[in-house]
Design an enzyme around this catalytic site. Structure first.
Site, PDB file in Angstrom:
ATOM      1  N   HIS A   1      -1.150  -5.004  19.568  1.00  0.00           N
ATOM      2  CA  HIS A   1      -0.651  -4.645  18.238  1.00  0.00           C
ATOM      3  C   HIS A   1       0.019  -3.270  18.313  1.00  0.00           C
ATOM      4  O   HIS A   1      -0.472  -2.358  18.970  1.00  0.00           O
ATOM      5  CB  HIS A   1      -1.798  -4.630  17.221  1.00  0.00           C
ATOM      6  CG  HIS A   1      -1.301  -4.467  15.808  1.00  0.00           C
ATOM      7  ND1 HIS A   1      -0.945  -3.239  15.290  1.00  0.00           N
ATOM      8  CD2 HIS A   1      -1.087  -5.362  14.820  1.00  0.00           C
ATOM      9  CE1 HIS A   1      -0.534  -3.397  14.045  1.00  0.00           C
ATOM     10  NE2 HIS A   1      -0.609  -4.682  13.729  1.00  0.00           N
TER      11      HIS A   1
ATOM     12  N   CYS B   1       0.871  -1.174   0.000  1.00  0.00           N
ATOM     13  CA  CYS B   1       0.000   0.000   0.000  1.00  0.00           C
ATOM     14  C   CYS B   1       0.914   1.231   0.000  1.00  0.00           C
ATOM     15  O   CYS B   1       2.142   1.112   0.124  1.00  0.00           O
ATOM     16  CB  CYS B   1      -0.848  -0.006   1.265  1.00  0.00           C
ATOM     17  SG  CYS B   1       0.182   0.010   2.749  1.00  0.00           S
TER      18      CYS B   1
ATOM     19  N   SER C   1       1.978  -5.379   3.313  1.00  0.00           N
ATOM     20  CA  SER C   1       3.409  -5.239   3.597  1.00  0.00           C
ATOM     21  C   SER C   1       4.264  -6.213   2.785  1.00  0.00           C
ATOM     22  O   SER C   1       5.424  -6.446   3.113  1.00  0.00           O
ATOM     23  CB  SER C   1       3.644  -5.477   5.099  1.00  0.00           C
ATOM     24  OG  SER C   1       2.937  -6.628   5.543  1.00  0.00           O
TER      25      SER C   1
ATOM     26  N   ASN D   1      -3.117  -7.234   8.737  1.00  0.00           N
ATOM     27  CA  ASN D   1      -3.957  -7.151   7.526  1.00  0.00           C
ATOM     28  C   ASN D   1      -3.861  -8.419   6.694  1.00  0.00           C
ATOM     29  O   ASN D   1      -4.833  -8.808   6.042  1.00  0.00           O
ATOM     30  CB  ASN D   1      -3.621  -5.887   6.720  1.00  0.00           C
ATOM     31  CG  ASN D   1      -2.362  -6.032   5.898  1.00  0.00           C
ATOM     32  OD1 ASN D   1      -2.391  -6.482   4.765  1.00  0.00           O
ATOM     33  ND2 ASN D   1      -1.221  -5.670   6.487  1.00  0.00           N
TER      34      ASN D   1
ATOM     35  N   CYS E   1       2.503   5.817   8.826  1.00  0.00           N
ATOM     36  CA  CYS E   1       1.635   6.059   7.667  1.00  0.00           C
ATOM     37  C   CYS E   1       0.725   7.261   7.955  1.00  0.00           C
ATOM     38  O   CYS E   1       0.126   7.328   9.039  1.00  0.00           O
ATOM     39  CB  CYS E   1       0.789   4.828   7.374  1.00  0.00           C
ATOM     40  SG  CYS E   1      -0.404   5.160   6.051  1.00  0.00           S
TER      41      CYS E   1
ATOM     42  N   HIS F   1       3.633   1.719  11.606  1.00  0.00           N
ATOM     43  CA  HIS F   1       2.481   1.505  12.491  1.00  0.00           C
ATOM     44  C   HIS F   1       2.260   2.643  13.479  1.00  0.00           C
ATOM     45  O   HIS F   1       1.236   2.687  14.143  1.00  0.00           O
ATOM     46  CB  HIS F   1       2.673   0.183  13.264  1.00  0.00           C
ATOM     47  CG  HIS F   1       3.163  -0.920  12.379  1.00  0.00           C
ATOM     48  ND1 HIS F   1       4.506  -1.198  12.229  1.00  0.00           N
ATOM     49  CD2 HIS F   1       2.510  -1.758  11.554  1.00  0.00           C
ATOM     50  CE1 HIS F   1       4.659  -2.192  11.353  1.00  0.00           C
ATOM     51  NE2 HIS F   1       3.464  -2.553  10.930  1.00  0.00           N
TER      52      HIS F   1
ATOM     53  N   GLU G   1       0.236  -0.741  16.354  1.00  0.00           N
ATOM     54  CA  GLU G   1      -0.545   0.447  15.980  1.00  0.00           C
ATOM     55  C   GLU G   1      -1.485   0.864  17.120  1.00  0.00           C
ATOM     56  O   GLU G   1      -1.636   2.058  17.421  1.00  0.00           O
ATOM     57  CB  GLU G   1      -1.354   0.169  14.707  1.00  0.00           C
ATOM     58  CG  GLU G   1      -2.170   1.380  14.269  1.00  0.00           C
ATOM     59  CD  GLU G   1      -3.043   1.113  13.051  1.00  0.00           C
ATOM     60  OE1 GLU G   1      -2.668   0.301  12.186  1.00  0.00           O
ATOM     61  OE2 GLU G   1      -4.122   1.729  12.972  1.00  0.00           O
TER      62      GLU G   1
ATOM     63  N   CYS H   1      -8.309   1.578   6.484  1.00  0.00           N
ATOM     64  CA  CYS H   1      -7.850   2.366   5.340  1.00  0.00           C
ATOM     65  C   CYS H   1      -8.294   1.772   3.998  1.00  0.00           C
ATOM     66  O   CYS H   1      -8.747   0.631   3.926  1.00  0.00           O
ATOM     67  CB  CYS H   1      -6.338   2.497   5.394  1.00  0.00           C
ATOM     68  SG  CYS H   1      -5.520   1.008   4.864  1.00  0.00           S
TER      69      CYS H   1
HETATM   70  O1  0O3 Z   1      -0.899  -3.548  10.894  1.00  0.00           O
HETATM   71  P1  0O3 Z   1      -0.352  -4.769  10.197  1.00  0.00           P
HETATM   72  O2  0O3 Z   1       0.063  -5.805  11.200  1.00  0.00           O
HETATM   73  O3  0O3 Z   1      -1.235  -5.257   9.157  1.00  0.00           O
HETATM   74  O4  0O3 Z   1       1.005  -4.228   9.555  1.00  0.00           O
HETATM   75  P2  0O3 Z   1       1.795  -4.555   8.239  1.00  0.00           P
HETATM   76  O5  0O3 Z   1       1.699  -5.965   7.860  1.00  0.00           O
HETATM   77  O6  0O3 Z   1       3.167  -3.997   8.474  1.00  0.00           O
HETATM   78  O7  0O3 Z   1       1.086  -3.736   7.099  1.00  0.00           O
HETATM   79  C1  0O3 Z   1       1.152  -2.337   7.034  1.00  0.00           C
HETATM   80  C2  0O3 Z   1       0.078  -1.706   7.853  1.00  0.00           C
HETATM   81  C3  0O3 Z   1       0.530  -0.634   8.739  1.00  0.00           C
HETATM   82  C4  0O3 Z   1       1.763  -0.180   8.770  1.00  0.00           C
HETATM   83  C5  0O3 Z   1      -0.412  -0.019   9.679  1.00  0.00           C
HETATM   84  O8  0O3 Z   1      -1.578   0.330   9.059  1.00  0.00           O
HETATM   85 FE1  SF4 Z   2      -1.317   3.111   5.699  1.00  0.00          FE
HETATM   86 FE2  SF4 Z   2      -1.559   0.854   6.998  1.00  0.00          FE
HETATM   87 FE3  SF4 Z   2      -3.363   1.506   5.205  1.00  0.00          FE
HETATM   88 FE4  SF4 Z   2      -0.976   0.836   4.434  1.00  0.00          FE
HETATM   89  S1  SF4 Z   2      -2.399  -0.506   5.454  1.00  0.00           S
HETATM   90  S2  SF4 Z   2      -2.148   2.626   3.693  1.00  0.00           S
HETATM   91  S3  SF4 Z   2       0.304   1.604   6.070  1.00  0.00           S
HETATM   92  S4  SF4 Z   2      -2.948   2.613   7.093  1.00  0.00           S
END
Ligand code: 0O3
Ligand code: SF4
Length: 343
Positions: free
Chosen positions: A147, A35, A290, A247, A119, A97, A149, A217
């Site tokens: 988590h 993303c 990711s 995710n 982000c 995060h 975040e 998001c």
């Molecule tokens: O939040 P999540 O465990 O899904 O994190 P990832 O796999 O690093 O994916 C990016 C999402 C993020 C940075 C927070 O929204």
């Molecule tokens: Fe931002 Fe997380 Fe959404 Fe990716 S998955 S756009 S890092 S909020």
């Protein structure tokens, strides 16, 4: 974003799989993988290594992906869990995060230069938390306990925020004033499960306020929409992603909920079990936000070698969002460019 593996003849291992009709096919989700927030965070680490030289410290995995972390480590990034682990005077990058304000304070105390790769869509939720706390709301933050975040967002207003970890946690919630309550959420949750939680909360607090815009998001939503369509058609859905990627884990759940007979999360092709292909005609493939595309290609190649050469893209949405690099990097790049022209 979509691509097919180089066609390869079916080989013996695939013959063991005995598919139902012999019409083996791959459904490839779009969108999938990186993303805008992940892309920006990974580039930020690479750019920092180039701009300042190794080592560059990163607090927490920059994104939850083993391959990304290993690749950046090889380039000179050092991943730590706590700010205190970074030696004084160094550079520390905060992960996509997000971090709580106390982490910024820790970095100041440790005389660290910081680059914030949070982000912007996570920052948006932080700002909502600050605003509703100022307005003296009780904030019900829907998210997964522990988590990264959720820890960061909760840290913006710990005295106002209560974590709600799914619909079954709603009964435990206590608020000061049932008419002054708002819900916010982690960005990477299951859309459907979150709505269940919100409905249950509304059952208890009919005047519950909703966030001004979706906290889950665009990328999370689009990847779930695609895998939902895929789950209805595929016998098996392979999700590429690391086990600690919220995710990515949600994509497996959504695929199963949508009707896939089986769904598995793998870091790469080497984790696929040949037995999963038994009786399978259609394999769905997707990846978490990711996950670099090279890992998906590895899975497609592995499948092609077993007779699943026909790849059809299932497009649920188009994405064109991109974020500019963290401001600290842009500032130093500008200064460098200025010095170069003046010198
Ligand atoms: O939040 P999540 O465990 O899904 O994190 P990832 O796999 O690093 O994916 C990016 C999402 C993020 C940075 C927070 O929204
Ligand atoms: Fe931002 Fe997380 Fe959404 Fe990716 S998955 S756009 S890092 S909020």
């Amino acid at each position: 974003m979509t691509s097919s593996p180089s066609p390869k003849p079916a080989t013996t291992p695939g013959d063991d799989a005995s598919p139902r009709s012999g019409r083996r096919k791959v459904l490839l989700a779009a969108p999938r993988g990186y993303c805008a927030g992940v892309d920006r965070a990974v580039i930020a680490v690479e750019q920092a290594l180039e701009q300042y030289g190794a080592p560059v410290y990163v607090r927490h995995e920059i994104v939850h992906n083993k391959y990304v972390v290993k690749t950046l480590e090889r380039k000179g990034a050092i991943f730590v869990e706590e700010t205190e682990e970074v030696p004084e005077g160094n550079i520390v990058i905060f992960s996509a995060h997000g971090v709580a304000p106390v982490v910024h304070d820790e970095a100041k105390r440790g005389k660290l230069a910081t680059i914030d790769a949070t982000c912007p869509l996570v920052t948006k939720v932080h700002k909502e938390a600050v605003r509703y706390a100022k307005e003296d709301y009780d904030i019900l933050l829907i998210g997964h306990e522990g988590h990264e975040e959720v820890i960061g967002t909760s840290g913006e207003a710990p005295e106002h925020i209560t974590l709600v970890d799914g619909p079954e946690d709603v009964a435990n919630v206590e608020v000061r004033d049932p008419d002054r309550v708002v819900w916010l959420s982690q960005t990477t949750l299951s859309v459907d499960e979150t709505m269940e939680t919100v409905d249950a909360l509304k059952g208890r607090y009919p005047n519950l306020l909703s966030p001004p815009s979706d906290d889950i998001c665009y990328a999370t939503q689009n990847r779930q929409t695609a895998v939902k369509q895929m789950g209805a058609e595929a016998d098996l859905v392979i999700v590429v992603g690391s086990k600690n990627s919220s995710n990515s884990v949600r994509l497996v759940e959504v695929a199963l909920g949508a009707g896939a007979s089986a769904s598995h999360l793998v870091d790469g092709a080497d984790e696929i079990d040949e037995a999963w292909l038994e009786g399978v005609d259609t394999v769905g493939v997707t990846s978490g936000a990711s996950v670099p595309e090279v890992l998906v290609h590895g899975v497609l190649d592995w499948l092609a070698e077993r007779g699943y050469e026909d790849v059809e893209t299932l497009t649920a949405a188009e994405e064109s969002i991109a974020f500019s690099l963290p401001k600290e990097l842009r500032r130093d790049l500008r200064a460098e460019a200025k010095a170069a022209t003046e010198g």
